[in-house]
Every structure is written in C-alpha cells, then in structure tokens.
Design an enzyme around this catalytic site. Structure first.
Site, PDB file in Angstrom:
ATOM      1  N   ASN A  28       0.792  -1.232   0.000  1.00 42.86           N
ATOM      2  CA  ASN A  28       0.000   0.000   0.000  1.00 42.86           C
ATOM      3  C   ASN A  28       0.825   1.283   0.000  1.00 42.86           C
ATOM      4  O   ASN A  28       0.391   2.290  -0.553  1.00 42.86           O
ATOM      5  CB  ASN A  28      -0.923  -0.024   1.235  1.00 42.86           C
ATOM      6  CG  ASN A  28      -1.476   1.351   1.561  1.00 42.86           C
ATOM      7  OD1 ASN A  28      -2.423   1.814   0.937  1.00 42.86           O
ATOM      8  ND2 ASN A  28      -0.873   2.035   2.532  1.00 42.86           N
TER       9      ASN A  28
ATOM     10  N   LYS B  89       2.414   3.496 -11.018  1.00 44.99           N
ATOM     11  CA  LYS B  89       1.203   2.763 -10.617  1.00 44.99           C
ATOM     12  C   LYS B  89       0.730   1.842 -11.755  1.00 44.99           C
ATOM     13  O   LYS B  89       0.147   0.786 -11.491  1.00 44.99           O
ATOM     14  CB  LYS B  89       0.097   3.741 -10.215  1.00 44.99           C
ATOM     15  CG  LYS B  89       0.393   4.505  -8.925  1.00 44.99           C
ATOM     16  CD  LYS B  89       0.368   3.570  -7.730  1.00 44.99           C
ATOM     17  CE  LYS B  89       0.480   4.311  -6.402  1.00 44.99           C
ATOM     18  NZ  LYS B  89       0.521   3.407  -5.253  1.00 44.99           N
TER      19      LYS B  89
ATOM     20  N   SER C 157      -3.587   2.873  -8.669  1.00 41.61           N
ATOM     21  CA  SER C 157      -4.303   4.163  -8.675  1.00 41.61           C
ATOM     22  C   SER C 157      -5.050   4.271  -9.994  1.00 41.61           C
ATOM     23  O   SER C 157      -4.577   3.755 -11.026  1.00 41.61           O
ATOM     24  CB  SER C 157      -3.286   5.302  -8.570  1.00 41.61           C
ATOM     25  OG  SER C 157      -3.851   6.510  -9.049  1.00 41.61           O
TER      26      SER C 157
ATOM     27  N   TYR D 271       4.220   9.217 -11.113  1.00 40.12           N
ATOM     28  CA  TYR D 271       3.369   8.432 -10.203  1.00 40.12           C
ATOM     29  C   TYR D 271       2.453   7.507 -11.001  1.00 40.12           C
ATOM     30  O   TYR D 271       2.375   6.302 -10.744  1.00 40.12           O
ATOM     31  CB  TYR D 271       2.556   9.426  -9.364  1.00 40.12           C
ATOM     32  CG  TYR D 271       1.478   8.835  -8.492  1.00 40.12           C
ATOM     33  CD1 TYR D 271       1.792   8.278  -7.250  1.00 40.12           C
ATOM     34  CD2 TYR D 271       0.137   8.873  -8.871  1.00 40.12           C
ATOM     35  CE1 TYR D 271       0.801   7.770  -6.427  1.00 40.12           C
ATOM     36  CE2 TYR D 271      -0.859   8.368  -8.060  1.00 40.12           C
ATOM     37  CZ  TYR D 271      -0.519   7.816  -6.830  1.00 40.12           C
ATOM     38  OH  TYR D 271      -1.509   7.313  -6.022  1.00 40.12           O
ATOM     39  N   ALA D 272       1.765   8.087 -11.995  1.00 38.57           N
ATOM     40  CA  ALA D 272       0.833   7.292 -12.808  1.00 38.57           C
ATOM     41  C   ALA D 272       1.574   6.164 -13.531  1.00 38.57           C
ATOM     42  O   ALA D 272       1.085   5.033 -13.622  1.00 38.57           O
ATOM     43  CB  ALA D 272       0.124   8.196 -13.816  1.00 38.57           C
ATOM     44  N   ALA D 273       2.789   6.487 -14.019  1.00 38.99           N
ATOM     45  CA  ALA D 273       3.575   5.467 -14.727  1.00 38.99           C
ATOM     46  C   ALA D 273       3.976   4.340 -13.774  1.00 38.99           C
ATOM     47  O   ALA D 273       3.892   3.155 -14.123  1.00 38.99           O
ATOM     48  CB  ALA D 273       4.824   6.111 -15.338  1.00 38.99           C
TER      49      ALA D 273
HETATM   50  N1  LIG Z   1      -5.400   9.205  -1.549  1.00 35.25           N
HETATM   51  C1  LIG Z   1      -5.672   8.999  -2.826  1.00 35.25           C
HETATM   52  O1  LIG Z   1      -6.459   9.736  -3.426  1.00 35.25           O
HETATM   53  C2  LIG Z   1      -5.080   7.820  -3.561  1.00 35.25           C
HETATM   54  C3  LIG Z   1      -5.636   7.461  -4.789  1.00 35.25           C
HETATM   55  C4  LIG Z   1      -5.129   6.367  -5.473  1.00 35.25           C
HETATM   56  C5  LIG Z   1      -4.094   5.630  -4.931  1.00 35.25           C
HETATM   57  N2  LIG Z   1      -3.569   5.997  -3.729  1.00 35.25           N
HETATM   58  C6  LIG Z   1      -2.481   5.168  -3.203  1.00 35.25           C
HETATM   59  O2  LIG Z   1      -2.911   4.560  -2.016  1.00 35.25           O
HETATM   60  C7  LIG Z   1      -1.800   4.315  -1.154  1.00 35.25           C
HETATM   61  C8  LIG Z   1      -2.082   4.904   0.201  1.00 35.25           C
HETATM   62  O3  LIG Z   1      -2.283   6.276   0.002  1.00 35.25           O
HETATM   63  P1  LIG Z   1      -2.824   7.279   1.093  1.00 35.25           P
HETATM   64  O4  LIG Z   1      -3.693   8.209   0.369  1.00 35.25           O
HETATM   65  O5  LIG Z   1      -3.331   6.545   2.286  1.00 35.25           O
HETATM   66  O6  LIG Z   1      -1.445   8.026   1.386  1.00 35.25           O
HETATM   67  P2  LIG Z   1      -0.786   8.603   2.693  1.00 35.25           P
HETATM   68  O7  LIG Z   1       0.236   9.563   2.235  1.00 35.25           O
HETATM   69  O8  LIG Z   1      -1.816   9.053   3.663  1.00 35.25           O
HETATM   70  O9  LIG Z   1      -0.063   7.300   3.312  1.00 35.25           O
HETATM   71  C9  LIG Z   1       1.042   6.709   2.688  1.00 35.25           C
HETATM   72  C10 LIG Z   1       1.874   6.014   3.751  1.00 35.25           C
HETATM   73  O10 LIG Z   1       2.992   5.412   3.092  1.00 35.25           O
HETATM   74  C11 LIG Z   1       4.146   5.673   3.889  1.00 35.25           C
HETATM   75  N3  LIG Z   1       5.341   5.644   3.041  1.00 35.25           N
HETATM   76  C12 LIG Z   1       5.723   6.564   2.129  1.00 35.25           C
HETATM   77  N4  LIG Z   1       6.907   6.234   1.590  1.00 35.25           N
HETATM   78  C13 LIG Z   1       7.278   5.068   2.164  1.00 35.25           C
HETATM   79  C14 LIG Z   1       8.410   4.241   2.017  1.00 35.25           C
HETATM   80  N5  LIG Z   1       9.410   4.549   1.180  1.00 35.25           N
HETATM   81  N6  LIG Z   1       8.483   3.120   2.771  1.00 35.25           N
HETATM   82  C15 LIG Z   1       7.486   2.804   3.632  1.00 35.25           C
HETATM   83  N7  LIG Z   1       6.392   3.572   3.818  1.00 35.25           N
HETATM   84  C16 LIG Z   1       6.295   4.692   3.095  1.00 35.25           C
HETATM   85  C17 LIG Z   1       3.904   7.041   4.480  1.00 35.25           C
HETATM   86  O11 LIG Z   1       4.728   7.284   5.604  1.00 35.25           O
HETATM   87  C18 LIG Z   1       2.414   6.959   4.803  1.00 35.25           C
HETATM   88  O12 LIG Z   1       2.188   6.430   6.094  1.00 35.25           O
HETATM   89  C19 LIG Z   1      -0.598   4.934  -1.872  1.00 35.25           C
HETATM   90  O13 LIG Z   1       0.098   3.938  -2.573  1.00 35.25           O
HETATM   91  C20 LIG Z   1      -1.228   5.915  -2.823  1.00 35.25           C
HETATM   92  O14 LIG Z   1      -0.412   6.146  -3.928  1.00 35.25           O
HETATM   93  C21 LIG Z   1      -4.029   7.069  -3.025  1.00 35.25           C
END
Ligand SMILES: NC(=O)c1ccc[n+]([C@@H]2O[C@H](COP(=O)([O-])OP(=O)(O)OC[C@H]3O[C@@H](n4cnc5c(N)ncnc54)[C@H](O)[C@@H]3O)[C@@H](O)[C@H]2O)c1
Length: 250
Positions: free
Chosen positions: A91, A161, A143, A157-159
């Site tokens: 995640n 994902k 995503s 990011y999109a690439a």
């Molecule tokens: N929020 C959105 O709209 C959305 C949409 C599509 C996909 N996503 C994806 O969902 C996932 C969770 O997103 P979120 O919105 O809860 O984000 P968020 O930023 O709230 O949480 C992400 C977590 O990942 C941790 N993290 C970051 N880099 C790290 C690393 N190198 N090693 C270990 N942990 C790390 C951060 O400390 C954080 O706790 C992500 O992969 C994000 O790309 C989010």
C-alpha cells in the site's frame, strides 16, 4: 460473512496513516495479526498501539520499501515475531507533481523507487516463504491514474502505478500454481493526507465526478482489500478492481 482472517498474519506497508492504517485496523478487527510497516516509525507505532489497545496483535516496523536491505529486514522481523506471513498489502506510496519539462530527477527516481520498486522488493521478500507454504495473498494498491492518466503533473506516479499492474499480472501467473492469489485495487481520489495539498477546486471536481458526490474515505477501501486477502476470494487472481465511486466525466 466470516472472512476467516483470524490468526492470519498481514504485512501492510504504509500502515501508519491513510488507507494503510484503515487496512491495519480492519485486519485487526477480523482477528488477523498485523505488521504495520512504514517509513514513519512514529505513525507505525501509533497504529500498532491502537490495535493493541483493542486487544489485537501488531508489530510496528520502520521500513523504507525502496531499500532492499530494509525490506529484507522487515520480512525477517515479521517472520520471527509471528512464524509465518499469509498476506502482503503493498500500500505505501508517494506522489510527486511537476510539469514534464521541469520534472526533477530526484522526484522521478523517488516515485518509481517507492511505488514500483518498493512493491517489487516486498513481493520478492515474501515470495519464497509463500511458495514453500503454498499459501499467500498479495494485493497491490495502484491508482486510477494508472489507467486514466494524471492531468496535474503526477506522470511519474501514474507510470509507476501502471507498472504495478504489470507486476501484479505477472505475479498472478508466476505464483498462481503455488496457491497464491495476486490482485490490485485501483482507487480514485480518497480523503487522506496524500491529497491534503490538492486545491479545493480540484477536490470539488473529483467530488462531482463520483455518482455519490463525495470523495472516497479510507474505510470505503477496507472491504475489498479484506475480501481479496481472504479465502472467500480464492478463485480471484490477476484482477485490478477499480474503486472510484462510479466516476464519470463532468
Ligand atoms: N489518496 C488517494 O487519493 C489515492 C488514490 C489512489 C491511490 N492511492 C495510493 O494509495 C496508497 C495509500 O495512500 P494514502 O492516500 O493513504 O497516502 P498517505 O500519504 O496518507 O499514506 C502513505 C503512507 O505510506 C508511507 N510511506 C511513504 N513512503 C514510504 C516508504 N518509502 N516506505 C514505507 N512507507 C512509506 C507514508 O509514511 C504513509 O504512512 C498509496 O500507494 C497511494 O499512492 C491514493
């Protein structure tokens, strides 16, 4: 429906906040043991403490998933604490934003290294163990930008994902005969710290794009992830499940 997750061991990367935290709490509620893996030691500990306060079992681990040494260490710690790993939720993620002509090299590397390479490393770390046990559930958090693109500079990011989806399909094929299910969830815009800096007008567009007129909340993702992590979904593999509130063009 009982998902029969009690006693299963789940590693959730990025479990310190946002959707990852919701997954950790969701697994714990079902009686699973949770490895809360995050680069932020403090938030990982907070999630783990919340689980323990409710009587659950959890292990916080500080890990930078873009570093193989960290990931390998995370796996060893989790294994020595719980004895086996059943579930991996890839995640953790980061999103840099810049116009393509100005895209900084460091941001490009970070986005690819964390989102794609990190998920690859975590899969690599659990694969041998899951194959030996002939049991495993691996879920990638992609995503909707992977399939629809990102209009505001999130191209790397999109690439990355989209790369995760290729990785997921390959793992479904490579690991399937070992009774390992591999799937991806593909969220649109969810209300987490990741989108805190998104301009309000942008959020309003995203709200309107959903047939429900609102952004997703982390809890909206929990059901599908827990289901895919369970034997109730044992004939589902190689799939990417779009969770976008019925998004339509405005
Ligand atoms: N929020 C959105 O709209 C959305 C949409 C599509 C996909 N996503 C994806 O969902 C996932 C969770 O997103 P979120 O919105 O809860 O984000 P968020 O930023 O709230 O949480 C992400 C977590 O990942 C941790 N993290 C970051 N880099 C790290 C690393 N190198 N090693 C270990 N942990 C790390 C951060 O400390 C954080 O706790 C992500 O992969 C994000 O790309 C989010």
């Amino acid at each position: 429906m009982d998902l029969k997750l009690a006693g299963k061991v789940a590693i959730v990367t990025g479990g310190g906040q946002g959707m990852g935290k919701a997954y950790c709490l969701g697994f714990a509620e079902e009686g699973a043991y949770v490895v809360v893996a995050d680069i932020n030691a403090e938030t990982a500990q907070q999630t783990a403490a919340e689980i323990r306060a409710k009587g659950g079992k959890s292990l916080p681990i500080k890990v930078d998933i873009s570093k193989w040494g960290d990931v390998s260490n995370m796996f060893n710690k989790a294994l020595s604490e719980f004895g086996h790993i059943d579930i991996l939720v890839n995640n953790a993620g980061v999103r840099g934003m810049a116009k393509i002509e100005d895209f900084p090299e460091e941001l490009l590397e970070r986005d690819i290294n964390v989102n794609l390479k990190g998920a690859f490393y975590c899969t690599k770390a659990v694969a041998r163990h899951m194959k030996e046990r002939r049991y495993g559930k691996i879920i990638y958090q992609s995503s909707s930008t992977a399939v629809r693109g990102h209009e505001a500079g999130g191209s790397a990011y999109a690439a990355a994902k989209a790369g995760m989806l290729g990785l997921m399909r390959s793992m479904a094929k490579e690991l399937g005969s070992f009774n390992i299910n591999v799937n991806a969830v593909v969220p649109s815009v969810f209300n987490t710290p990741l989108i805190a800096n998104l301009p309000e007008e942008r959020k309003e567009i995203n709200r309107k794009q959903s047939v429900f007129g609102r952004l997703g909340e982390p809890e909206d993702m929990v059901g599908i992830v827990l289901l895919l992590a369970s034997d109730r979904a044992s004939y589902i593999t190689g799939q990417s499940i779009l969770v976008d509130g019925g998004q339509r063009p405005t």
